[in-house]
Design an enzyme around this catalytic site. Structure first.
Site, mmCIF file in Angstrom:
data_model
loop_
_atom_site.group_PDB
_atom_site.id
_atom_site.type_symbol
_atom_site.label_atom_id
_atom_site.label_comp_id
_atom_site.label_asym_id
_atom_site.label_seq_id
_atom_site.Cartn_x
_atom_site.Cartn_y
_atom_site.Cartn_z
ATOM 1 C CG ASN A 95 7.323 12.539 49.979
ATOM 2 O OD1 ASN A 95 7.678 12.712 51.447
ATOM 3 N ND2 ASN A 95 6.233 13.043 49.513
ATOM 4 C CB SER A 147 7.576 6.809 59.587
ATOM 5 O OG SER A 147 6.802 7.703 60.713
ATOM 6 C CE1 TYR A 160 2.665 6.144 57.049
ATOM 7 C CE2 TYR A 160 3.370 6.050 59.232
ATOM 8 C CZ TYR A 160 3.579 6.664 58.093
ATOM 9 O OH TYR A 160 4.171 7.806 57.869
ATOM 10 C CE LYS A 164 5.935 5.796 55.571
ATOM 11 N NZ LYS A 164 6.650 6.382 54.523
ATOM 12 C CB ILE A 193 6.145 16.491 59.495
ATOM 13 C CG1 ILE A 193 7.169 15.766 59.702
ATOM 14 C CG2 ILE A 193 6.767 17.834 58.741
ATOM 15 C CD1 ILE A 193 8.401 16.261 60.622
#
Length: 255
Positions: A95, A147, A160, A164, A193
């Site tokens: 995670n 993601s 990022y 991912k 989220i």
């Protein structure tokens, strides 16, 4: 071979990295509630925000470990303790991750390297060490956090997004090599989220409304939305699923 619809994890040992808050915290609690003993991989071992106490209250064993996954030495040391304390690892939830926003022209080499170190390099080497224990027992469930940003482009998140996307493909590579050891390797790919990490973004009404206009189900996700999918992929209920990335995006990438 035993087939089961159950998500019961009694007798299993699960490691969750980046477990202190948000999605990681929800995953740790979901797996604990389903019967697993829990190892918390923490960037700062002194700041689990009461999570270990919550897990103990569920009647599970819990082990908190210092694990900044950008540091191979901390990964190695943590797995030495896991092997000593449990002698096994059945489930790994990768995670831990970061996504500092930055326009492409402003990204420094330091920014680039740190994001790659945590998101890609860290995921790779935690999985490598976990695989040593899982292969020994001919059983394992690895769930990586990709993601929706690995499938669409988000402004100011180029590094990022790249990492991912890399995690989604790395998931396939691990699945191909480790299937023969009865280790499944899958990923989940959440949309925005509601977590401490996204709170500032989602407090911006204009930004939030723009996000909601792209989510077919009309709401931003909560950590339990992700944890429920991680629980499924960590259990016998998903025993014939490997090498896939499950979108948890309310339909964003279906358009």
């Amino acid at each position: 071979m035993e087939h089961s619809y159950t998500t019961d994890l009694t007798g299993k040992v699960a490691l969750i990295t980046g477990a202190a808050r948000g999605i990681g915290r929800a995953c740790a609690l979901a797996l604990a509630e389903s019967g697993a003993d829990i190892v918390l991989g923490l960037r700062d071992i002194h700041s689990d925000e009461g999570l270990a106490i919550e897990i103990k209250a569920l009647g599970r064993k819990v082990l908190s470990l210092q694990m900044d996954i950008s540091k191979i030495s901390e990964i190695k040391a943590a797995f030495e303790i896991i092997e000593k304390e449990f002698g096994r690892l059945d489930i790994l939830v990768n995670n831990a991750g970061i996504g500092p926003p930055n326009a492409i022209e402003d990204v420094t080499e330091e920014d680039f390297n740190y994001t790659v170190e945590v998101n890609l390099k860290g995921t790779f080497f935690v999985s490598q060490y976990a695989g040593i224990l899982m292969r020994r027992n001919k059983y394992g469930r690895i769930v990586n956090l990709s993601s929706q940003a690995g499938f669409i482009a988000l402004p100011t998140e180029s590094v990022y997004c790249m990492t991912k996307a890399g995690i989604a493909h790395l998931t396939k590579c691990f699945a191909v090599e480790w299937g023969k050891y009865n280790i499944t390797v899958n990923a989940v790919a959440p949309t925005f989220i509601q977590t401490p990490g996204t709170e500032e973004w989602l407090l911006n009404e204009k930004f939030k409304n723009e996000i909601l206009s792209k989510i077919l189900l009309g709401r931003v996700g909560i950590p339990k939305d992700v944890a429920s999918a991680v629980l499924f992929l960590s259990s016998q209920a998903s025993s014939l699923i490997t090498g896939t990335t499950l979108m948890i995006d309310g339909g964003w990438t279906a358009q």
